[in-house]
Design a protein around this motif. Structure first.
Motif, PDB file in Angstrom:
ATOM      1  N   ALA A 141       0.998  -1.271   0.041  1.00 57.11           N
ATOM      2  CA  ALA A 141       0.078  -0.071   0.050  1.00 57.11           C
ATOM      3  C   ALA A 141       1.022   1.157  -0.016  1.00 57.11           C
ATOM      4  O   ALA A 141       0.455   2.284  -0.719  1.00 57.11           O
ATOM      5  N   MET A 142       1.959   1.241   0.793  1.00 57.52           N
ATOM      6  CA  MET A 142       2.685   2.374   0.959  1.00 57.52           C
ATOM      7  C   MET A 142       3.488   2.692  -0.504  1.00 57.52           C
ATOM      8  O   MET A 142       3.724   3.951  -0.859  1.00 57.52           O
ATOM      9  N   ALA A 143       3.802   1.593  -1.278  1.00 60.88           N
ATOM     10  CA  ALA A 143       4.582   1.746  -2.404  1.00 60.88           C
ATOM     11  C   ALA A 143       3.474   2.113  -3.637  1.00 60.88           C
ATOM     12  O   ALA A 143       3.801   3.219  -4.429  1.00 60.88           O
ATOM     13  N   MET A 144       2.186   1.580  -3.364  1.00 59.10           N
ATOM     14  CA  MET A 144       1.110   2.233  -4.336  1.00 59.10           C
ATOM     15  C   MET A 144       1.011   3.864  -3.987  1.00 59.10           C
ATOM     16  O   MET A 144       0.881   4.557  -5.002  1.00 59.10           O
ATOM     17  N   ILE A 145       0.989   4.271  -2.853  1.00 54.88           N
ATOM     18  CA  ILE A 145       0.771   5.550  -2.607  1.00 54.88           C
ATOM     19  C   ILE A 145       1.921   6.606  -2.921  1.00 54.88           C
ATOM     20  O   ILE A 145       1.922   7.526  -3.705  1.00 54.88           O
ATOM     21  N   GLU A 146       3.134   5.790  -2.880  1.00 53.30           N
ATOM     22  CA  GLU A 146       4.298   6.802  -3.397  1.00 53.30           C
ATOM     23  C   GLU A 146       4.415   6.749  -4.702  1.00 53.30           C
ATOM     24  O   GLU A 146       4.999   7.603  -5.255  1.00 53.30           O
ATOM     25  N   ASN A 147       4.000   5.692  -5.461  1.00 53.06           N
ATOM     26  CA  ASN A 147       3.835   6.025  -6.960  1.00 53.06           C
ATOM     27  C   ASN A 147       2.719   6.429  -7.781  1.00 53.06           C
ATOM     28  O   ASN A 147       2.752   6.710  -8.850  1.00 53.06           O
ATOM     29  N   ASN A 148       1.788   7.132  -6.934  1.00 53.72           N
ATOM     30  CA  ASN A 148       0.844   7.934  -7.551  1.00 53.72           C
ATOM     31  C   ASN A 148       1.065   9.476  -7.482  1.00 53.72           C
ATOM     32  O   ASN A 148       1.852  10.060  -6.931  1.00 53.72           O
TER      33      ASN A 148
END
Length: 148
Positions: A141-148
């Motif tokens: 989830a944290m990686a998804m947030i960073e990639n947005n």
């Protein structure tokens, strides 16, 4: 699908479908976890009951565990974990479905008196959480947030 833990030969596992929410406070970099009386931390959520949808399960669990109304967001992923439950004295294959979620209201007091809502920094949450597949979901989830 990613799987954690080792399947022991000759052991019969009970498959447990569960739905869990990643509730993230981006302003303070905090993740909502549920702490049980035995000191273990889990993501909010739990096992599907009957023909319950993922949405209905997570809403019910939010009320039971935290006394909160949840809104379900984007799909994060799915992961499994083989483990032995000391409490149940049973072997499980936990099959977790993970979603972003947010708290949108209060529903009263939690039904489960042995559950407490705790907010932890993301790094601490990843380390303290009991199930490896839930730790994986936080990191994803944290990686998804960073990639947005």
């Amino acid at each position: 699908m990613i799987t954690f833990g080792e399947m022991e030969s000759g052991v019969s596992y009970t498959q447990r479908q569960g739905v869990y929410g990643i509730i993230y406070n981006e302003h303070e970099n905090l993740i909502a976890l549920v702490k049980t009386d035995d000191g273990k931390y889990f993501l909010p959520g739990g096992g599907l009951e009957g023909s319950e949808s993922h949405y209905d399960c997570l809403v019910r669990e939010g009320i039971e565990e935290m006394g909160k109304l949840l809104e379900i967001g984007e799909w994060i992923g799915r992961a499994q974990r083989y483990f032995y439950s000391e409490n149940d004295r049973e072997y499980y294959l936990a099959d977790g479905h993970f979603y972003f979620a947010s708290i949108v209201g209060k529903a009263g007091e939690p039904i489960g008196a042995d559950h407490q809502l705790k907010w932890l920094k993301t790094g601490a949450a990843v380390k303290k959480i009991f199930h490896e597949h839930q730790s994986w979901a936080i990191q994803r989830a944290m990686a998804m947030i960073e990639n947005n």
